[in-house]
Design an enzyme around this catalytic site. Structure first.
Site, PDB file in Angstrom:
ATOM      1  N   HIS A  96      -0.143   1.419   7.718  1.00 28.84           N
ATOM      2  CA  HIS A  96      -0.055   1.437   6.071  1.00 28.84           C
ATOM      3  C   HIS A  96      -1.373   2.549   5.522  1.00 28.84           C
ATOM      4  CE1 HIS A  96      -0.903  -0.604   2.692  1.00 28.84           C
ATOM      5  NE2 HIS A  96      -0.137  -0.961   3.003  1.00 28.84           N
ATOM      6  N   GLU A 168       5.518   4.586   0.274  1.00 27.91           N
ATOM      7  CA  GLU A 168       4.550   3.762  -0.591  1.00 27.91           C
ATOM      8  C   GLU A 168       3.583   4.582  -0.339  1.00 27.91           C
ATOM      9  OE1 GLU A 168       4.540  -1.006   1.370  1.00 27.91           O
ATOM     10  OE2 GLU A 168       2.292   0.127   1.709  1.00 27.91           O
TER      11      GLU A 168
HETATM   12  P1  13P Z   1       1.633  -4.689  -3.703  1.00 24.28           P
HETATM   13  O1  13P Z   1       3.044  -4.529  -4.443  1.00 24.28           O
HETATM   14  O2  13P Z   1       0.189  -5.205  -3.978  1.00 24.28           O
HETATM   15  O3  13P Z   1       1.253  -2.763  -4.350  1.00 24.28           O
HETATM   16  O4  13P Z   1       1.175  -3.561  -2.547  1.00 24.28           O
HETATM   17  C1  13P Z   1       2.275  -2.566  -1.864  1.00 24.28           C
HETATM   18  C2  13P Z   1       1.968  -2.557  -0.290  1.00 24.28           C
HETATM   19  O5  13P Z   1       0.910  -2.049   0.292  1.00 24.28           O
HETATM   20  C3  13P Z   1       2.747  -2.826   1.182  1.00 24.28           C
HETATM   21  O6  13P Z   1       2.474  -2.340   1.500  1.00 24.28           O
END
Ligand code: 13P
Length: 262
Positions: A96, A168
């Site tokens: 992550h 992400e």
């Molecule tokens: P947010 O939805 O708070 O932007 O976080 C995304 C995230 O890091 C999910 O792993």
């Protein structure tokens, strides 16, 4: 694509203590019905994982670890291994962006973790994504290419179907800055192209790819409608059981609509 089923993951990050997590689970189980077309995964802190694993109905929710160490046991103070998480979680996060950028985890850590999860029968979720600086320099495709090459270096084409990739963009996490569906579609396409390059066309079609970054109940179905997106990872909006349940319900309705249209 991974089929009709959508995966919706709540990443609680370092939030909710034991008592709050238990209350949340109780609340969420009353809000969400078991659906075959949507799998709901909760990623609480490691502290609450075991007690939630005893309370959770696995037909309703699955559990994910937010992090673990890649060796199975030994003198690694403060760490928890995939072999210790076996039987408690079905999924485990790897790389992550908060692990990469705040805790300086290396590419070597990622690929060892992917292998450790597979070795222990846990489905690895490998996170990839570019920073704001990399995006502004048009480096998104290169970053995804490098992160996938490196994270999947120890994996065979037989194992890759059991891995999930979560895209992400770092600049969209926790910021409220929404990635445009066009940008997400391009990134997902680049991810599948790289999987095809590494493992072949069949694997590229079969692998599950998720999107995460400031997703809300208002935006969730726009992302789910993108070709090649098999689910979502929700941060802030997963901390409220009602808000999270709205996203899950919309995913169900969205896939029902897609079936009617299809
Ligand atoms: P947010 O939805 O708070 O932007 O976080 C995304 C995230 O890091 C999910 O792993």
């Amino acid at each position: 694509m991974a089929g009709d089923k959508k995966i919706i993951i709540g990443n609680w990050k370092m939030n909710l203590n034991l008592h709050e997590a238990s209350l949340y689970l109780h609340k969420l189980s009353n809000l969400i019905q078991i659906r075959r077309d949507v799998e709901v995964v909760l990623a609480p802190t490691v502290l609450t994982l075991q007690s939630l694993s005893l309370q959770v109905n696995l037909r309703q929710f699955k559990l994910a670890a937010q992090n673990f160490y890649w060796r199975d046991h030994g003198s690694y103070t403060g760490e928890v291994s995939a072999s210790q998480l076996r039987g408690i979680v079905q999924y485990a996060f790897i790389g992550h962006s908060e692990r990469r950028h705040i805790f300086n985890e290396t590419e070597k850590d990622m690929r060892n973790k992917v292998a450790a999860a597979i070795r222990n029968g846990i489905c690895p979720i490998l996170f990839v994504g570019e920073t704001a600086w990399e995006k502004s320099n048009n480096e998104t495709r290169d970053v995804l290419h490098d992160q996938l090459n490196s994270g999947l270096a120890n994996i065979t084409s037989h194992e890759v179907k059991d891995i999930i990739i979560a895209y992400e963009p770092v600049w969209a996490i926790g910021t409220g800055h929404n990635a445009s569906p066009t940008d997400v579609a391009l990134a997902i396409k680049a991810i599948r192209a790289q999987i095809e390059h590494l493992f072949g066309e069949r694997q590229a079609k079969a692998i599950t790819v998720l999107y995460g970054g400031s997703v809300t109940p208002d935006s969730s179905n726009d992302y789910l409608a993108i070709d090649g997106v098999d689910g979502l990872v929700i941060g802030i909006d997963s901390l409220n059981a009602f808000t999270f349940s709205e996203i899950v319900k919309k995913a169900h309705k969205g896939s029902a609509l897609a079936k009617i249209r299809g």
